[in-house]
Design a protein around this motif. Structure first.
Motif, PDB file in Angstrom:
ATOM      1  N   ALA A 277     -10.584   8.474  12.217  1.00 59.79           N
ATOM      2  CA  ALA A 277     -11.325   7.163  13.004  1.00 59.79           C
ATOM      3  C   ALA A 277     -11.470   6.415  11.769  1.00 59.79           C
ATOM      4  N   LEU A 278     -11.442   5.094  11.574  1.00 55.20           N
ATOM      5  CA  LEU A 278     -11.954   4.117  10.710  1.00 55.20           C
ATOM      6  C   LEU A 278     -12.992   3.121  11.473  1.00 55.20           C
ATOM      7  N   LEU A 279     -14.216   3.174  11.065  1.00 51.66           N
ATOM      8  CA  LEU A 279     -15.098   2.373  11.505  1.00 51.66           C
ATOM      9  C   LEU A 279     -15.407   1.206  10.761  1.00 51.66           C
ATOM     10  N   LEU A 280     -14.878   0.099  11.069  1.00 51.24           N
ATOM     11  CA  LEU A 280     -14.959  -1.277  10.179  1.00 51.24           C
ATOM     12  C   LEU A 280     -16.015  -2.231  10.371  1.00 51.24           C
ATOM     13  N   ASP A 281     -16.154  -3.064   9.289  1.00 50.87           N
ATOM     14  CA  ASP A 281     -17.321  -3.925   9.446  1.00 50.87           C
ATOM     15  C   ASP A 281     -18.505  -3.275   9.787  1.00 50.87           C
ATOM     16  N   GLY A 282     -19.063  -2.213   9.518  1.00 51.59           N
ATOM     17  CA  GLY A 282     -20.412  -1.776   9.602  1.00 51.59           C
ATOM     18  C   GLY A 282     -21.714  -2.702   9.590  1.00 51.59           C
ATOM     19  N   TRP A 283     -21.476  -3.350   8.614  1.00 50.72           N
ATOM     20  CA  TRP A 283     -22.413  -4.252   8.292  1.00 50.72           C
ATOM     21  C   TRP A 283     -22.832  -5.299   9.653  1.00 50.72           C
ATOM     22  N   ALA A 284     -21.661  -5.739  10.335  1.00 50.63           N
ATOM     23  CA  ALA A 284     -21.909  -6.785  11.276  1.00 50.63           C
ATOM     24  C   ALA A 284     -22.733  -6.251  12.536  1.00 50.63           C
ATOM     25  N   MET A 285     -22.678  -4.854  12.750  1.00 50.35           N
ATOM     26  CA  MET A 285     -23.641  -4.416  13.797  1.00 50.35           C
ATOM     27  C   MET A 285     -24.937  -4.055  13.191  1.00 50.35           C
ATOM     28  N   LEU A 286     -25.146  -3.693  11.878  1.00 52.66           N
ATOM     29  CA  LEU A 286     -26.309  -3.401  11.445  1.00 52.66           C
ATOM     30  C   LEU A 286     -27.201  -4.708  11.294  1.00 52.66           C
ATOM     31  N   GLY A 287     -26.551  -5.917  10.895  1.00 46.67           N
ATOM     32  CA  GLY A 287     -27.049  -7.228  10.672  1.00 46.67           C
ATOM     33  C   GLY A 287     -27.508  -7.813  11.912  1.00 46.67           C
ATOM     34  N   ARG A 288     -27.589  -7.391  13.070  1.00 48.15           N
ATOM     35  CA  ARG A 288     -28.118  -7.973  14.122  1.00 48.15           C
ATOM     36  C   ARG A 288     -29.450  -8.273  14.112  1.00 48.15           C
ATOM     37  N   PRO A 289     -30.079  -9.404  14.453  1.00 51.36           N
ATOM     38  CA  PRO A 289     -31.523  -9.560  14.663  1.00 51.36           C
ATOM     39  C   PRO A 289     -32.123  -9.082  15.565  1.00 51.36           C
ATOM     40  N   ASP A 290     -32.251  -7.771  15.812  1.00 51.96           N
ATOM     41  CA  ASP A 290     -32.563  -7.074  16.968  1.00 51.96           C
ATOM     42  C   ASP A 290     -33.511  -5.747  16.389  1.00 51.96           C
TER      43      ASP A 290
ATOM     44  N   ALA B 251     -17.645   7.040  19.048  1.00 55.44           N
ATOM     45  CA  ALA B 251     -16.194   6.688  18.365  1.00 55.44           C
ATOM     46  C   ALA B 251     -16.085   8.039  17.542  1.00 55.44           C
ATOM     47  N   ALA B 252     -16.788   8.481  16.685  1.00 54.96           N
ATOM     48  CA  ALA B 252     -16.433   9.733  15.867  1.00 54.96           C
ATOM     49  C   ALA B 252     -16.474  10.862  16.711  1.00 54.96           C
ATOM     50  N   ALA B 253     -17.210  10.951  17.984  1.00 52.97           N
ATOM     51  CA  ALA B 253     -17.327  12.280  18.650  1.00 52.97           C
ATOM     52  C   ALA B 253     -16.067  12.519  19.350  1.00 52.97           C
ATOM     53  N   LEU B 254     -15.129  11.410  19.323  1.00 54.11           N
ATOM     54  CA  LEU B 254     -13.573  11.655  19.872  1.00 54.11           C
ATOM     55  C   LEU B 254     -12.680  12.176  18.742  1.00 54.11           C
ATOM     56  N   VAL B 255     -13.013  12.294  17.637  1.00 58.36           N
ATOM     57  CA  VAL B 255     -12.208  13.055  16.611  1.00 58.36           C
ATOM     58  C   VAL B 255     -12.301  14.320  16.420  1.00 58.36           C
ATOM     59  N   ARG B 256     -11.383  14.811  15.923  1.00 60.97           N
ATOM     60  CA  ARG B 256     -11.250  16.445  15.870  1.00 60.97           C
ATOM     61  C   ARG B 256     -12.423  16.982  14.862  1.00 60.97           C
ATOM     62  N   GLU B 257     -12.506  18.101  14.975  1.00 60.04           N
ATOM     63  CA  GLU B 257     -13.704  18.879  14.122  1.00 60.04           C
ATOM     64  C   GLU B 257     -13.248  18.825  12.665  1.00 60.04           C
ATOM     65  N   GLN B 258     -14.087  18.857  11.635  1.00 63.19           N
ATOM     66  CA  GLN B 258     -13.747  19.153  10.460  1.00 63.19           C
ATOM     67  C   GLN B 258     -12.642  19.956   9.872  1.00 63.19           C
ATOM     68  N   GLY B 259     -12.935  21.249  10.623  1.00 62.27           N
ATOM     69  CA  GLY B 259     -11.915  22.393  10.363  1.00 62.27           C
ATOM     70  C   GLY B 259     -10.763  22.040  10.863  1.00 62.27           C
ATOM     71  N   ALA B 260     -10.335  21.277  11.740  1.00 63.46           N
ATOM     72  CA  ALA B 260      -9.025  20.649  12.100  1.00 63.46           C
ATOM     73  C   ALA B 260      -8.618  19.643  11.551  1.00 63.46           C
ATOM     74  N   GLY B 261      -9.244  19.260  10.384  1.00 68.58           N
ATOM     75  CA  GLY B 261      -8.791  18.097   9.601  1.00 68.58           C
ATOM     76  C   GLY B 261      -9.435  16.695  10.099  1.00 68.58           C
ATOM     77  N   GLY B 262     -10.037  16.630  11.014  1.00 70.21           N
ATOM     78  CA  GLY B 262     -10.937  15.200  11.615  1.00 70.21           C
ATOM     79  C   GLY B 262     -11.627  14.516  10.386  1.00 70.21           C
ATOM     80  N   THR B 263     -11.118  13.263  10.153  1.00 70.89           N
ATOM     81  CA  THR B 263     -12.117  12.605   9.260  1.00 70.89           C
ATOM     82  C   THR B 263     -12.562  11.186   9.607  1.00 70.89           C
ATOM     83  N   VAL B 264     -13.659  10.789   9.446  1.00 71.99           N
ATOM     84  CA  VAL B 264     -13.967   9.457   9.844  1.00 71.99           C
ATOM     85  C   VAL B 264     -14.721   8.778   8.734  1.00 71.99           C
ATOM     86  N   VAL B 265     -14.133   7.524   8.568  1.00 71.92           N
ATOM     87  CA  VAL B 265     -14.368   6.433   7.257  1.00 71.92           C
ATOM     88  C   VAL B 265     -15.200   5.442   7.901  1.00 71.92           C
ATOM     89  N   ILE B 266     -16.541   5.111   7.424  1.00 70.75           N
ATOM     90  CA  ILE B 266     -17.117   4.006   7.712  1.00 70.75           C
ATOM     91  C   ILE B 266     -17.405   2.920   6.874  1.00 70.75           C
TER      92      ILE B 266
END
Length: 715
Positions: A538-551, A565-580
């Motif tokens: 999974a690729l989590l793009l533009d993380g700053w856009a959600m963190l920058g909300r005035p809330d 989103a990351a919870a839908l990815v396979r576990e690390q032992g099965a090769g699951g990788t998330v890039v944020i």
């Protein structure tokens, strides 16, 4: 003398004077007129309990009380407590109880109770009609609705509009089947993965009422685990209620319950079912034919018999907060139900909200989590790309995606689908100056400019096209995307991976599942489809856009979206990788890397306690035109420990701009004040605001003033 009198005297001719007097008195009494039954305009009233107390369907605070009506004799049998009725209410004719005038328009209502006498001294209007003999409002539901209305400074009629679905005659005429026998207690299943999981399930099966905040392990097993908790509750002879934020998770719990219990043992209450089916399912619950319910927001009021368990999944989702006055939240309503009914309570999710952390810290609920070793084994590997990495990455400067993301996507496509989460839908929703990064705004209304397609710019508020934009700050003519939308990202990925299919999931079309074949799935937050066997990456793009909300909740909400989103990815032992793609030193990013949403929520709670922010304090947002707002606050009679923050001006809503609940009318200048009270004074604050609003409306109101208790956004 009448014939009867003469015959009586002749029959008593030989009687003594005392006997004759007795005979004449008896004849007189038999001829005396009998007492007439009570009537209303000549029509007879019910002989017993002739007064009906009715809650009229008028969602205004100064009419938030019961009104007395006379019960005609012909409606005596049908006019039972809890049925729907129609009454005359409004202007015209003579005055009756509470300032009503007979001869008004017919409106709907609920008959709450029957009494012998009315405390109103004047004549009463009569019930016009009993809409249906089906009782739909019992004392338990009425008490819950009143408690919710008081908590949120709203009217009882507004709550009942949410709690009782509209009538459907054909569904009402069909009988409900008899209730099935209780099922056997389930095996622990996935609950054995959690510390105290077995004990929690065993307590439900034995009739206990445990309260838990459950941090679910990543993966799709959460629906099956909820189904086992429901089965354990049914095995004890009690009912269960599960509320999820949307139709897709409701369908997953529905499928899990059907697989575990079989058909006909639970009801599905969602808006997608249609009015007839939903009302039929609701009636089956009210009649006791079904003891388990899964549904979306409105199901929080489902009249489950002998309620033993209430479950909330993903309480941070905006779908749990109703957008109609008085804006009740599912979590708070089910907390009330758990307290009133002394039943079990389960608040679950992959992430953890600050409110959930407060329930644990206060001792009201216990944590239900897995040990750290099991968490690390179930979670995918999370890698970060920060601002420094982007600055040194030629690929990221050219195409927005860093080299690490390209590599992870390429490797993941060898074994399955890859999820790409973007914060916005559309093509390029927001634009900025390429030189100074100032937001690109419309020259006419100052609204944000967005790209509807590959060429044209258009204002998101007034809809005007912009053909010759230039930056007023630096004079630049080049634009860049502040946040690239899902369709634009799909185009870029399609060019980079020409042999790989690209699917999109967002507001226009939300995918439920995707097959376990190589594909790029571009999705907005909350619309991620489930992949069979899990995503390879999974690729989590533009993380700053959600963190920058005035809330106030920006960090908490960003972490919840990322973990979802990351919870839908396979576990690390099965090769699951998330890039944020976000700065790795930020607290929410670190919580994602460590997969520690509970720790993040606990630290957020501690900071809010220091600042006096919710949920440690109770808060209300009051908004309206400046003069009306000032007058309202001055006469509201707020608690002595209340603190008023503001008021501050609200952005002027331009025509064509999407509006949310609580936004001012287009073109009007409004202000908002926040009223804060310490713990223990929330009920007093709600009562003061409700009383002031009711008095104001009774006097004619004037300009609008809106109240929202516990607003989700105070930024």
């Amino acid at each position: 003398m009448s014939r009867e009198d003469r015959s009586g005297d002749e029959g008593a001719a030989g009687a003594a004077p005392e006997q004759l007097a007795l005979i004449r008195e008896t004849v007189r009494r038999n001829k005396a007129p009998k007492a007439k039954p009570r009537t209303w305009r000549g029509a007879a009233l019910a002989k017993e309990l002739p007064v009906a107390r009715v809650l009229v369907d008028k969602g205004v605070l100064h009419l938030d009380r019961y009104f007395d009506y006379a019960v005609p004799e012909e409606l005596d049998e049908a006019a039972r407590p809890g049925v729907r009725v129609r009454v005359r209410f409004g202007a015209g004719g003579r005055t009756v109880r509470g300032g009503r005038r007979e001869g008004g328009s017919l409106i709907d209502g609920f008959l709450v109770e029957r009494v012998a006498e009315s405390d109103y001294q004047g004549p009463l209007a009569a019930l016009a009609q009993v809409v249906s003999p089906e009782p739909v409002l019992d004392a338990e539901l009425l008490g819950l609705a009143r408690a919710v209305a008081d908590r949120y400074a709203g009217s009882l009629a507004d709550i009942l509009q949410l709690a009782v679905p509209p009538r459907h005659a054909r569904a009402e005429s069909r009988p409900s089947p008899p209730p099935p026998p209780p099922p056997p207690a389930p095996e622990p299943g996935g609950w054995q993965r959690y510390v105290r999981g077995r004990e929690f399930l065993a307590s439900l099966a034995s009739g206990g009422a445990p309260r838990a905040v459950w941090t679910a392990l990543p993966g799709p097993q959460w629906a099956e685990e909820i189904a086992r908790a429901v089965q354990a509750t049914l095995a004890s002879g009690r009912g269960a209620l599960v509320v999820v934020p949307a139709g897709r998770p409701a369908a997953r719990v529905d499928a899990a319950l059907t697989a575990l219990l079989g058909e006909g043992r639970h009801a599905l209450l969602t808006a997608d079912a249609g009015p007839e089916k939903r009302y039929r399912e609701w009636l089956a619950v009210r009649r006791g034919s079904v003891r388990a319910v899964v549904g979306t927001r409105a199901a929080m009021f489902a009249p489950v018999r002998d309620l033993g368990l209430v479950v909330v999944w993903d309480d941070g989702d905006a779908g749990h907060s109703d957008e109609h006055a008085p804006f009740p939240h599912v979590r708070e309503v089910l907390e009330l139900r758990a307290t009133r009914d002394r039943c079990a309570f389960l608040l679950g999710g992959w992430s953890c909200t600050v409110e959930a952390a407060q329930l644990v810290e206060s001792g009201w609920a216990l944590p239900l989590v897995a040990d750290r070793e099991r968490v690390r084994g179930a979670a995918p590997l999370v890698r970060t790309v920060g601002d420094g990495d982007l600055a040194r990455d030629e690929a990221a400067r050219a195409a927005r995606l860093p080299s690490l993301a390209w590599q992870v996507a390429r490797d993941g496509l060898r074994s399955g689908p890859v999820l790409v989460q973007v914060p916005r839908r559309g093509y390029v929703p927001r634009m900025a100056c390429a030189r100074c990064r100032a937001p690109a705004r419309c020259r006419h209304c100052a609204g944000p400019l967005q790209a509807q397609d590959a060429a044209a710019l258009r204002c998101a508020w007034c809809g005007r096209d912009e053909e010759s934009w230039h930056c007023p700050e630096c004079g630049g003519f080049r634009l860049r995307a502040q946040v690239v939308g899902a369709r634009r990202t799909a185009e870029e990925l399609g060019r980079a991976f020409p042999a790989v299919p690209v699917r999109t999931s967002g507001r226009e079309q939300i995918l439920d599942t995707v097959p376990q074949t190589p594909a790029l799935v571009v999705s907005t937050p909350g619309a991620e489809p489930v992949a069979e066997g899990g995503y390879a990456a999974a690729l989590l793009l533009d993380g700053w856009a959600m963190l920058g909300r005035p809330d106030l909740r920006a960090g908490e909400e960003a972490l919840r979206r990322w973990i979802g989103a990351a919870a839908l990815v396979r576990e690390q032992g099965a090769g699951g990788t998330v890039v944020i793609v976000a700065e790795p030193t930020l607290r929410p990013v670190q919580a994602l890397v460590r997969w520690d949403p509970v720790g993040h929520a606990v630290r957020e709670l501690a900071e809010r306690a220091e600042l006096g922010f919710p949920p440690v304090s109770r808060m209300a947002a009051v908004s309206g035109p400046p003069e009306a707002l000032a007058a309202f606050l001055a006469g509201a009679g707020l608690p002595a420990d209340a603190e008023v923050l503001g008021p501050v001006p609200l952005p002027v809503a331009e025509a064509g701009r999407p509006r949310r609940a609580g936004d001012p009318p287009p073109g009007e200048r409004w202000e908002r004040a926040l009223v804060r009270v310490p713990p223990g004074s929330g009920a007093a604050l709600a009562h003061a605001l409700k009383t002031a609003q009711a008095a104001r409306l009774a006097r004619g109101g004037g300009e609008a003033v809106r109240i929202r208790i516990d607003p989700p956004d105070i930024g």
